[in-house]
Write a protein that holds these residues in place. Sequence first.
Motif, PDB file in Angstrom:
ATOM      1  N   GLU A 264       0.817  -1.214   0.000  1.00 22.78           N
ATOM      2  CA  GLU A 264       0.000   0.000   0.000  1.00 22.78           C
ATOM      3  C   GLU A 264       0.851   1.265   0.000  1.00 22.78           C
ATOM      4  OE1 GLU A 264      -3.490   0.351   0.104  1.00 22.78           O
ATOM      5  OE2 GLU A 264      -3.687  -1.778  -0.288  1.00 22.78           O
ATOM      6  N   SER A 269      -2.379   8.253  -2.228  1.00 24.59           N
ATOM      7  CA  SER A 269      -3.315   8.491  -1.125  1.00 24.59           C
ATOM      8  C   SER A 269      -3.943   9.870  -1.254  1.00 24.59           C
ATOM      9  CB  SER A 269      -2.589   8.412   0.226  1.00 24.59           C
ATOM     10  OG  SER A 269      -2.039   7.138   0.431  1.00 24.59           O
ATOM     11  N   SER A 292     -12.282   1.109   0.453  1.00 21.60           N
ATOM     12  CA  SER A 292     -12.026   0.033   1.415  1.00 21.60           C
ATOM     13  C   SER A 292     -10.775   0.278   2.247  1.00 21.60           C
ATOM     14  CB  SER A 292     -11.906  -1.315   0.693  1.00 21.60           C
ATOM     15  OG  SER A 292     -10.661  -1.426   0.031  1.00 21.60           O
ATOM     16  N   THR A 293      -9.950   1.255   1.859  1.00 23.83           N
ATOM     17  CA  THR A 293      -8.725   1.524   2.602  1.00 23.83           C
ATOM     18  C   THR A 293      -8.692   2.989   3.044  1.00 23.83           C
ATOM     19  OG1 THR A 293      -7.311   2.311   0.792  1.00 23.83           O
ATOM     20  CG2 THR A 293      -7.573  -0.072   1.010  1.00 23.83           C
ATOM     21  N   PRO A 294      -7.938   3.291   4.090  1.00 23.85           N
ATOM     22  CA  PRO A 294      -7.829   4.688   4.543  1.00 23.85           C
ATOM     23  C   PRO A 294      -7.232   5.609   3.486  1.00 23.85           C
ATOM     24  CG  PRO A 294      -7.032   3.177   6.232  1.00 23.85           C
ATOM     25  CD  PRO A 294      -7.254   2.358   4.998  1.00 23.85           C
ATOM     26  N   ARG A 295      -6.529   5.047   2.487  1.00 22.83           N
ATOM     27  CA  ARG A 295      -5.913   5.880   1.457  1.00 22.83           C
ATOM     28  C   ARG A 295      -6.937   6.690   0.675  1.00 22.83           C
ATOM     29  NH1 ARG A 295      -4.073   3.833  -2.610  1.00 22.83           N
ATOM     30  NH2 ARG A 295      -4.866   1.714  -2.445  1.00 22.83           N
ATOM     31  N   GLY A 297      -9.608   8.223   1.898  1.00 28.74           N
ATOM     32  CA  GLY A 297     -10.297   9.257   2.657  1.00 28.74           C
ATOM     33  C   GLY A 297     -11.693   8.813   3.076  1.00 28.74           C
ATOM     34  N   GLU A 298     -12.429   9.723   3.637  1.00 34.74           N
ATOM     35  CA  GLU A 298     -13.760   9.420   4.147  1.00 34.74           C
ATOM     36  C   GLU A 298     -14.834   9.602   3.072  1.00 34.74           C
ATOM     37  OE1 GLU A 298     -14.374   8.141   7.101  1.00 34.74           O
ATOM     38  OE2 GLU A 298     -12.198   8.116   7.412  1.00 34.74           O
ATOM     39  N   ASN A 320     -10.953  -4.811  -0.683  1.00 31.97           N
ATOM     40  CA  ASN A 320      -9.591  -4.501  -1.123  1.00 31.97           C
ATOM     41  C   ASN A 320      -9.095  -5.665  -1.969  1.00 31.97           C
ATOM     42  OD1 ASN A 320      -6.855  -3.983  -1.455  1.00 31.97           O
ATOM     43  ND2 ASN A 320      -6.607  -3.136   0.589  1.00 31.97           N
ATOM     44  N   GLU A 331     -18.173  -5.526   8.587  1.00 23.34           N
ATOM     45  CA  GLU A 331     -17.376  -4.386   8.126  1.00 23.34           C
ATOM     46  C   GLU A 331     -17.977  -3.780   6.860  1.00 23.34           C
ATOM     47  OE1 GLU A 331     -12.864  -5.690   9.575  1.00 23.34           O
ATOM     48  OE2 GLU A 331     -13.590  -6.279   7.597  1.00 23.34           O
ATOM     49  N   ARG A 335     -19.734  -0.029   6.356  1.00 26.64           N
ATOM     50  CA  ARG A 335     -19.309   0.936   5.340  1.00 26.64           C
ATOM     51  C   ARG A 335     -20.516   1.433   4.540  1.00 26.64           C
ATOM     52  NH1 ARG A 335     -15.479   4.324   5.754  1.00 26.64           N
ATOM     53  NH2 ARG A 335     -13.990   4.494   4.071  1.00 26.64           N
TER      54      ARG A 335
END
Length: 389
Positions: A264, A269, A292-295, A297-298, A320, A331, A335
């Motif tokens: 990652e 990002s 699915s990943t913090p990269r 953002g929200e 992911n 999870e 989401r």
Amino acid sequence: MQPSLPLFPISLIGSWPRESEILKYLHRHQEDERFRELIKNQSAKIVKIQEECGVDILTSGELSRDNYCSFVASKLSGVTLMSMVEMLDFIEDKEAFEEILTKLDVPGFSIKNAICTDKVRHDQNLVLDELSLLQSLTQKPLKMTLPGPYLLTRSMWLPALSGKHYASKEELGHDVVTMLKQEIDALASQGVYMIQLDEPVLTEVVFTQGKPRSFMCAALSERKDPTEELEFATRLIQEVISHINQRGVRSALHVCRGNWSSDEATLLSGPYTPLIPVFEASGASVLHLEFSTPRAGEIASLFKNSTLSEKIILGLGVLNPRTPEVERVEEIVSRVKEALRYLPKEKIWLNPDCGFATFSNRPVNVQMIIESKLTALHQAALELRGAHA
């Protein structure tokens, strides 16, 4: 007549790992009756897996493509397939190019790129054969994936070669749009349900300013000011999406941050905020985005101070594709509940962040794990449908 879809319909983004015999043909850039039989057999397996795993809008897996973008070199006149190493001789800033290759989690010879070396012409269809094969295997709605006009223009433009035939990247873009419109006409005439344009290079424009450039889908041509570059991209995307809509086909735009590595740290990002004007202007019916990943953002950043909630269906990335861990149903549901704060239930679709094998030589996952991930996604969709029926 448009097919009826359930709440929270599931689709894939595109690519699937190719079987070893198919890879041998792709390495040789060879197609014959045996190759076509191999493609048909694995396509049948993929269709069965998608149907058993509850996928509602099926895709081809892009099995016959070297990668999701470079395959156009075998279909178009005026385009040549070149490896990153072969391109080095024609790159002006060799030091910067080599820095990108060093940063990559891939060897420079393993990924090839379609380069414009003459006037680009649509001599044969790009993916019509994939659609025809799928239609012989399933009655489900079908989505065909195409490299977007900005991705193609950026990735094919190598000034030392392309500049001999086009005065500018913008001039090349005109012919790319014309070519894609011809492809869309053919797909629409054959009854495709949905056409997805892949435009991951948009994130390369906004997330690498002032930083060492990261390899992004072979888009190594020079950039202008990011504002000007996004305006150029928007014009190309608008024109092609508009043509899809005019043909009565559902249009989709997919944007991610890279999908060639399970590391990652090598991938881009940042939230989608800088791209919201492009999304709003695109005219796309569906936006397939990774979340699915913090990269990424929200989810909130996509709808804050925007009109997207009124304009689009969100293809919410909740798997992911690059990890061996299978997402838990709770999870995924969580989401989706977050997205429901900004969109009604009818405007949320579910999908992985990206394909499972963007580059044929380097799939980011294996079939057993992919099936487990899709099963979890289907279970989550069933739970959500029960709760929101």
